[in-house]
Design a protein around this motif. Structure first.
Motif, PDB file in Angstrom:
ATOM      1  N   GLU A 285       0.828  -1.201   0.000  1.00 30.67           N
ATOM      2  CA  GLU A 285       0.000   0.000   0.000  1.00 30.67           C
ATOM      3  C   GLU A 285       0.869   1.261   0.000  1.00 30.67           C
ATOM      4  OE1 GLU A 285      -3.846  -1.113   2.642  1.00 30.67           O
ATOM      5  OE2 GLU A 285      -1.929  -1.396   3.632  1.00 30.67           O
ATOM      6  N   SER A 286       0.263   2.391  -0.336  1.00 25.30           N
ATOM      7  CA  SER A 286       0.965   3.670  -0.258  1.00 25.30           C
ATOM      8  C   SER A 286       1.437   3.902   1.173  1.00 25.30           C
ATOM      9  CB  SER A 286       0.038   4.811  -0.686  1.00 25.30           C
ATOM     10  OG  SER A 286      -0.316   4.686  -2.043  1.00 25.30           O
ATOM     11  N   GLY A 287       2.680   4.340   1.313  1.00 23.07           N
ATOM     12  CA  GLY A 287       3.225   4.601   2.635  1.00 23.07           C
ATOM     13  C   GLY A 287       3.866   3.402   3.296  1.00 23.07           C
ATOM     14  N   CYS A 288       4.001   2.289   2.558  1.00 19.97           N
ATOM     15  CA  CYS A 288       4.567   1.081   3.175  1.00 19.97           C
ATOM     16  C   CYS A 288       6.091   1.081   3.160  1.00 19.97           C
ATOM     17  CB  CYS A 288       4.033  -0.175   2.491  1.00 19.97           C
ATOM     18  SG  CYS A 288       4.700  -0.457   0.833  1.00 19.97           S
TER      19      CYS A 288
ATOM     20  N   VAL B 136       3.291  -6.007  12.871  1.00 18.96           N
ATOM     21  CA  VAL B 136       2.700  -4.711  12.510  1.00 18.96           C
ATOM     22  C   VAL B 136       1.333  -4.869  11.852  1.00 18.96           C
ATOM     23  CG1 VAL B 136       4.878  -3.464  12.305  1.00 18.96           C
ATOM     24  CG2 VAL B 136       3.992  -4.732  10.327  1.00 18.96           C
ATOM     25  N   PHE B 137       1.004  -6.073  11.396  1.00 22.12           N
ATOM     26  CA  PHE B 137      -0.266  -6.312  10.708  1.00 22.12           C
ATOM     27  C   PHE B 137      -1.342  -6.886  11.635  1.00 22.12           C
ATOM     28  CE2 PHE B 137      -2.864  -8.974   7.662  1.00 22.12           C
ATOM     29  CZ  PHE B 137      -3.433  -7.906   6.979  1.00 22.12           C
ATOM     30  N   HIS B 138      -1.023  -7.150  12.887  1.00 22.37           N
ATOM     31  CA  HIS B 138      -1.957  -7.905  13.725  1.00 22.37           C
ATOM     32  C   HIS B 138      -3.292  -7.199  13.944  1.00 22.37           C
ATOM     33  CE1 HIS B 138      -0.573  -5.522  17.385  1.00 22.37           C
ATOM     34  NE2 HIS B 138      -1.848  -5.666  17.655  1.00 22.37           N
TER      35      HIS B 138
ATOM     36  N   THR C 283      -0.400   4.141  11.969  1.00 25.81           N
ATOM     37  CA  THR C 283       0.543   5.158  11.519  1.00 25.81           C
ATOM     38  C   THR C 283       1.972   4.644  11.659  1.00 25.81           C
ATOM     39  OG1 THR C 283       1.491   7.319  12.059  1.00 25.81           O
ATOM     40  CG2 THR C 283       0.361   6.177  13.841  1.00 25.81           C
ATOM     41  N   PRO C 284       2.840   4.952  10.700  1.00 23.74           N
ATOM     42  CA  PRO C 284       4.249   4.540  10.832  1.00 23.74           C
ATOM     43  C   PRO C 284       5.002   5.319  11.901  1.00 23.74           C
ATOM     44  CG  PRO C 284       3.930   5.849   8.852  1.00 23.74           C
ATOM     45  CD  PRO C 284       2.569   5.602   9.413  1.00 23.74           C
ATOM     46  N   ILE C 285       4.351   6.308  12.504  1.00 25.58           N
ATOM     47  CA  ILE C 285       4.980   7.048  13.595  1.00 25.58           C
ATOM     48  C   ILE C 285       4.917   6.225  14.883  1.00 25.58           C
ATOM     49  CG2 ILE C 285       4.843   9.131  15.027  1.00 25.58           C
ATOM     50  CD1 ILE C 285       3.735  10.582  12.566  1.00 25.58           C
ATOM     51  N   HIS C 286       3.783   5.575  15.115  1.00 23.71           N
ATOM     52  CA  HIS C 286       3.610   4.733  16.295  1.00 23.71           C
ATOM     53  C   HIS C 286       3.254   3.327  15.819  1.00 23.71           C
ATOM     54  CE1 HIS C 286       3.755   8.314  18.777  1.00 23.71           C
ATOM     55  NE2 HIS C 286       2.800   8.852  18.047  1.00 23.71           N
TER      56      HIS C 286
END
Length: 339
Positions: A62-65, A300-302, A291-294
């Motif tokens: 996805e975008s942002g991955c 990460v997918f759970h 968010t990739p910030i937190h």
């Protein structure tokens, strides 16, 4: 991950971006006590993979991955915070711009927007001559002109267009010029970052065919950054699937499209429209994209996974070999809960 010497190797590469801003942006209060708090985007998290000579590795998600960040980190445009990158036997992640020059001739990049990546003040001929003169300062004028004419012919750019400027071309023609520029120094490895996403559908196939012809003719190795899974199926040797800066699955294109193992990969593939399909087989993921910030704890997918359990929420899965050259980072696959 391969028996032969890999052309490119990434080992636990991490890249974070500090977006904390100024002093006031970082200022937080705990009661009456002030403190400064940094804000970071976790763009790449322990990414490990290899590219063999002559293959096409497509990176999807996805975008942002983190796809484009991965591309720019590989090319040395971003320096990783930790981890190692090797080109052949040479480690390159710690090199400065001067030390990277010896590798620049071997590694080239095609950007998503050809209009933004081409200098509007330079003609096509000047654009193509520039990398050749820079990397080979002793080359003669006749050799430069012969090389420019040859590459223009190979990518389908009319030599009579040499004195034109980028704004005088269509998007597809500009992308052909960008490809020609990448080929001018006779590279071994090309990173193509969404090379057809800005083009009309009618032009996309032409550019893809051009890239494949150039690969066959020159023995090129590609890292293709894309979100278009139909493109991936058409051109890829292997596919790397990313989610929130983490590598979820790495497999041959045939294996991935036939028997995807990671739940996220399956969800991506289920979204591809198929002719003659009576019932939609789209897998609807739960929750929202974090968010990739937190980043979430554990996998990460759970938070969106239909198979997540307590282990998924607390323990980060490792990228493990699953047979047939497939690598998957999923507790459910490892435990046999997902077949």
């Amino acid at each position: 991950m391969g028996k032969n010497l890999a052309l490119l190797t990434l080992n636990k590469v991490v890249k974070h971006f500090d977006i904390s801003g100024g002093f006031l942006d970082q200022l937080r209060f705990q009661g009456l006590r002030p403190r400064l708090e940094k804000t970071r985007v976790h763009a790449l998290n322990d990414v490990s993979l290899t590219l063999e000579k002559g293959e096409t590795l497509s990176v999807v998600g996805e975008s942002g991955c983190g796809k484009s960040t991965l591309a720019r980190t590989v090319m040395g445009l971003y320096r990783p915070d930790s981890g190692e990158i090797y080109y052949g036997k040479d480690r390159i992640d710690h090199l400065d711009s001067g030390e990277m020059l010896v590798h620049r001739r071997k590694m080239q990049m095609i950007f998503q927007d050809p209009y933004a990546s081409l200098n509007p003040r330079m003609t096509v001929r000047q654009t193509l001559e520039e990398p050749l003169r820079f990397h080979h300062p002793s080359i003669s004028e006749g050799e430069v002109q012969d090389r420019v004419a040859l590459v223009m012919e190979q990518v389908g750019v009319n030599p009579r267009w040499g004195e034109r400027y980028p704004h005088e071309f269509s998007g597809g023609q500009r992308q052909r010029v960008s490809i020609a520029r990448a080929l001018m120094v006779d590279p071994e490895f090309i990173v193509a970052d969404e090379p057809i996403s800005a083009l009309d559908v009618s032009i996309q196939a032409q550019i893809l065919n051009l890239l494949m012809e150039a690969q066959e003719m020159r023995g090129l190795t590609y890292m293709m950054i894309t979100h278009d899974l139909s493109v991936v199926a058409h051109i890829s040797t292997r596919v790397a699937v990313m989610y929130l800066g983490t590598l979820c699955e790495l497999a041959s294109a045939a294996n991935l499209f036939e028997t995807a193992r990671h739940p996220y990969t399956r969800a991506l593939l289920s979204a591809i429209p198929r002719l003659g399909q009576k019932k939609p087989a789209h897998i609807k993921l739960k929750g929202e994209v974090p968010t990739p910030i937190h980043l979430p704890s554990g996998c990460v997918f759970h938070g969106r996974c239909l198979y997540a359990n307590e282990r998924c929420r607390r323990e980060v899965p490792q990228l493990l070999a699953g047979g047939s050259g497939v690598f998957v980072a999923c507790h459910g696959v490892e435990e046999g809960r997902i077949s």
